[in-house]
Motif scaffolding. Structure first.
Motif, short mmCIF file in Angstrom:
data_model
loop_
_atom_site.label_atom_id
_atom_site.label_comp_id
_atom_site.label_asym_id
_atom_site.label_seq_id
_atom_site.Cartn_x
_atom_site.Cartn_y
_atom_site.Cartn_z
N HIS B 64 0.80 -1.22 0.00
CA HIS B 64 0.00 0.00 0.00
C HIS B 64 0.84 1.28 0.00
CE1 HIS B 64 -3.20 -2.78 0.75
NE2 HIS B 64 -4.11 -1.82 0.83
N HIS B 131 -10.44 -6.58 -0.37
CA HIS B 131 -10.38 -7.17 -1.72
C HIS B 131 -9.81 -8.57 -1.76
CE1 HIS B 131 -11.09 -2.89 -2.64
NE2 HIS B 131 -11.99 -3.48 -3.38
N SER B 347 -3.88 -1.37 -9.89
CA SER B 347 -4.65 -1.90 -8.76
C SER B 347 -4.90 -3.39 -8.85
CB SER B 347 -6.01 -1.20 -8.61
OG SER B 347 -6.99 -1.89 -9.36
N CYS B 348 -5.34 -3.98 -7.73
CA CYS B 348 -5.58 -5.42 -7.69
C CYS B 348 -6.76 -5.82 -8.56
CB CYS B 348 -5.77 -5.90 -6.26
SG CYS B 348 -7.11 -5.08 -5.40
N CYS B 408 0.19 -0.55 -4.86
CA CYS B 408 -1.20 -0.09 -4.89
C CYS B 408 -1.31 1.30 -5.52
CB CYS B 408 -1.76 -0.02 -3.48
SG CYS B 408 -1.92 -1.64 -2.73
N CYS B 411 -4.44 3.76 -6.47
CA CYS B 411 -5.72 3.14 -6.14
C CYS B 411 -6.25 3.73 -4.84
CB CYS B 411 -5.56 1.64 -6.00
SG CYS B 411 -7.06 0.85 -5.42
N LEU B 412 -5.37 3.94 -3.87
CA LEU B 412 -5.80 4.63 -2.66
C LEU B 412 -4.87 5.75 -2.25
CD1 LEU B 412 -5.46 2.77 0.75
CD2 LEU B 412 -3.82 2.64 -1.11
N ASN B 430 -10.99 -0.01 -8.09
CA ASN B 430 -12.29 -0.55 -7.68
C ASN B 430 -13.14 0.40 -6.83
OD1 ASN B 430 -10.77 -0.71 -5.29
ND2 ASN B 430 -10.10 -2.77 -5.85
S1 SF4 Z 1 -7.86 -2.11 -3.59
FE1 SF4 Z 1 -6.15 -0.81 -4.12
S2 SF4 Z 1 -5.24 -0.37 -2.15
FE2 SF4 Z 1 -6.52 -2.14 -1.84
S3 SF4 Z 1 -5.17 -3.92 -2.18
FE3 SF4 Z 1 -6.14 -3.41 -4.12
S4 SF4 Z 1 -4.67 -2.12 -5.16
FE4 SF4 Z 1 -4.14 -2.10 -3.01
#
Ligand code: SF4
Lengths: 206, 467
Positions: B64, B131, B347-348, B408, B411-412, B430
């Protein structure tokens, strides 16, 4: 964990649906390695105006809601991220109970782990209490976990449901890891059995 | 006999003990750990003088906070650096395997689990991250937990749970050209809403789901939580088995054969019943674009921004007004009229090799619009390596995209990759919550193909008829 039996306290209203945990506590406060001191991050972006000064319209900035211990809010509270920082921040601000018509699953769980009681009431009950809270300064509710009942100042009572196991743990302030460790023999027996049936699950992950 | 669902089968094989009221001690096969939601769990263990029960079932990775620029430099933010250092210290003290920041296997926790063969069918998998539902793509019961439960699993390898209800989401038919798993899941959330799956585990079924690659299924299951469901799953099939075979942590030789035999049984019996079934036709799914501040606020790219005046339900009306104000959008404007400033591919949800291949194939020979800043962040070091071996990084760079290290990222936006107030981003991630990618930032969730097209045109376009 602090036990929760009954609580009589000042109610603060947050009249919004789908409040997600990114709003309850934004990411910049997730870098901590502690559980405490998170009050500062609670509803951080909603607490201030664009220029950074406190927004007097937001409930947490209003004198009448200082010292509130019960948060009254709307559907699907706590959706999104699993961050336990959300209940930690609520607790740090002094909230011990959150009342809403529905909660997101992970947040709901996380509350019980931290001595916070999440109470589900009917949507119309919440709306009616919400009206009274905003209309009456110093509005207080009594939340009784033993009786599973929320009582208003004029004596109206609303019953709520709670899972018996969770209730018991919260009521007595039990350490759930300690409880599980009492079943050490069962866990070991399970592992032995499982190793026979699914040996590929017991190889090392390194 | 009523028959069992996939969930029933996995659940029953993990019951350590249960109470008459259904409270169950559920065995957890695997746990993934990252730096943000674990420090307090390790601290709890230390304070209570407890040790992890099965270190060999746990895998840790920082993702993260990691910078996606030059990794050789120290992390600029001392608090981020401290959190990552804390993870490293804890893993060392407790004997847990860690893929550190400079390990090529490092990446987003939900990308590396499957990539390493850590994620297997029929298992229970948890992580202090919502997630975790991603891993359900393999026919595993995988869900996000809070930090107290991370500690619980470390100490006991179990969780106290009640069996969730089951929701079947059936998608039959064939997707339109250039539509993908991301469009399916956004359309699903648009239909059931962000709380529609609360209390359920979703099983995705139907010919359109079967047709998805493993990576597509991961994209799909990843966003189950955005529909309120803690877990989503797809029954394993030959694609699943082919994907797992030969991965570093997957079973080998006889053990693999034995496992495959067991995995073949992991499907919902014909006579079994779900608590609820929702159906969609793949043909009806247009490329999706979110317009609001939760993933349920989404429409097809060929539609317009909703008009609160036409909404009768007061709650929805107010939420729509509020969202449009935050997003800076006018009612009834066409989605294709929305101009964007930034593009984030990562992102994931969408940062695996197939996503990058598809994105590169659309970007090839084109140029990112002058008004747009676009970046590609691979899901893991290995995805990055593979993409570079295929020359995808060159295609992206030549088209004007930035090419980053794995993590990450935006994404955040816990690291340095952040939207500025008012900036508008087409993102393959997401969550489009207020401030998710930076305070005041505006996020539109889309597929990788839609993101590339938006980067090049400077606004959203319908990729079904884009050159
Ligand atoms: S949602 Fe975004 S912050 Fe959370 S694990 Fe996935 S890539 Fe990382």
């Amino acid at each position: 964990m602090q036990a929760f039996t009954t609580l009589t306290g000042l109610v603060a209203p947050l009249d919004r649906v789908n409040v997600d945990t990114d709003q309850i506590i934004p990411k910049q406060f997730l870098k901590t390695i502690k559980r405490t001191g998170l009050r500062e991050g609670l509803f951080f972006d909603w607490r201030r105006k664009k220029d950074g000064s406190p927004d007097p319209n937001f409930f947490l900035n209003q004198a009448r809601y200082q010292g509130a211990t019960i948060l009254l809010t709307r559907d699907n509270f706590g959706s999104g991220s699993s961050r336990e920082h959300a209940p930690w921040a609520l607790l740090d601000q002094g909230f011990r109970c959150v009342i809403a018509p529905s909660f997101a699953d992970i947040f709901y769980n996380n509350c019980f782990q931290n001595g916070i009681l999440p109470v589900v009431l009917q949507a119309d009950e919440v709306l009616s209490i919400m009206k009274d809270v905003t209309g009456t300064e110093g509005y207080r509710l009594t939340v009784d976990l033993g009786d599973q009942r929320v009582t208003t100042p004029d004596g109206a009572a609303y019953r709520f449901e709670v899972d018996p196991f969770r209730k018991d743990c919260l009521y007595r302030g039990l350490d759930s890891i300690g409880l599980t460790l009492q079943h050490e023999a069962a866990i070991t027996a399970y592992e032995r059995r499982r190793k026979q049936d699914a040996p590929w699950l017991f190889t090392d992950v390194r | 006999m009523a028959g069992s669902t996939l969930l029933d089968k996995i659940w029953e094989s993990h019951v350590v003990r249960s109470e008459p009221d259904g409270t169950t001690l559920l065995y957890i096969d695997r746990q993934l750990v990252h730096e943000v939601t674990s420090p307090q769990a390790f601290e709890g263990l230390k304070l209570a003088g407890r040790r992890p029960r099965r270190t060999a079932a746990t895998l840790a990775v920082p993702d993260h906070n990691v910078p996606t620029t030059d990794r050789k430099l120290p992390i600029a933010d001392p608090i981020s650096a401290k959190q990552i250092q804390t993870l490293e210290d804890n893993c060392r003290d407790f004997g847990i395997t860690l893929y550190g920041m400079n390990d090529v296997r490092q990446g987003v926790v939900h990308v590396i689990g499957p990539e390493q063969g850590f994620t297997l069918p029929g298992t229970t998998i948890v992580c202090g991250d919502s997630h975790t539902s991603t891993h359900g793509a393999f026919g595993a019961l995988a869900f996000g937990i809070g930090t107290s439960e991370v500690e619980h699993v470390l100490a006991t390898q179990c969780l106290i749970q009640k069996r969730p209800k089951t929701m079947e989401i059936r998608v039959d038919g064939v997707l339109s050209d250039r539509c993908s798993a991301k469009d399916i899941i956004l359309a699903i959330i648009g239909k059931i809403g962000t709380a529609g799956g609360t209390g359920y585990v979703i099983e995705y079924t139907g010919s359109a789901i079967r047709a998805l690659s493993m990576e597509g299924r991961m994209t799909l299951c990843n966003m189950s939580i955005e529909g309120g469901a803690r877990a989503g799953m797809v029954a394993p099939d030959e694609k699943t088995i082919a994907y797992i075979k030969g991965r570093p942590l997957s079973p080998k030789g006889d053990l693999f054969e034995q496992a495959v035999n067991a995995w073949h049984k992991l499907k919902t019996d014909a006579e079994a019943r779900y608590d609820v079934t929702v159906t969609l036709r793949a043909e009806d799914i247009a490329p999706q674009v979110s317009w609001g501040t939760n993933p349920g606020m989404v429409v097809g790219v060929d539609q317009t921004v909703p008009d609160p005046k036409t909404i009768s339900d007061q709650n929805t009306k107010h939420a729509t007004e509020r969202a449009l104000e935050y997003m800076g959008l006018t009612p009834n404007m066409p989605i294709t009229g929305i101009m964007i400033d930034k593009v984030f591919i990562g992102s994931c949800t969408n940062s695996r090799i197939e996503d990058l291949r598809l994105a590169a194939s659309l970007a090839k020979g084109k140029r990112v619009a002058k008004t747009v800043h676009a970046m590609v962040v691979p899901g893991s070091g290995l995805v990055k390596q593979q993409a570079e071996a295929e020359g995808l990084d060159r295609v992206f760079r030549e088209a004007g995209f930035e090419w980053r290290e794995a993590g990450c990222s935006m994404c955040l936006a816990m690291n340095a990759d952040v939207l500025q107030p008012g900036e508008r981003c087409a993102s393959t991630s997401n969550r489009n919550f207020e401030g998710r990618q930076g305070a005041g930032g505006r996020t539109h969730l889309v597929s990788p193909a839609m993101a590339v097209a938006a980067a090049i045109e400077g606004h959203f376009v319908d990729i079904r008829n884009w050159p």
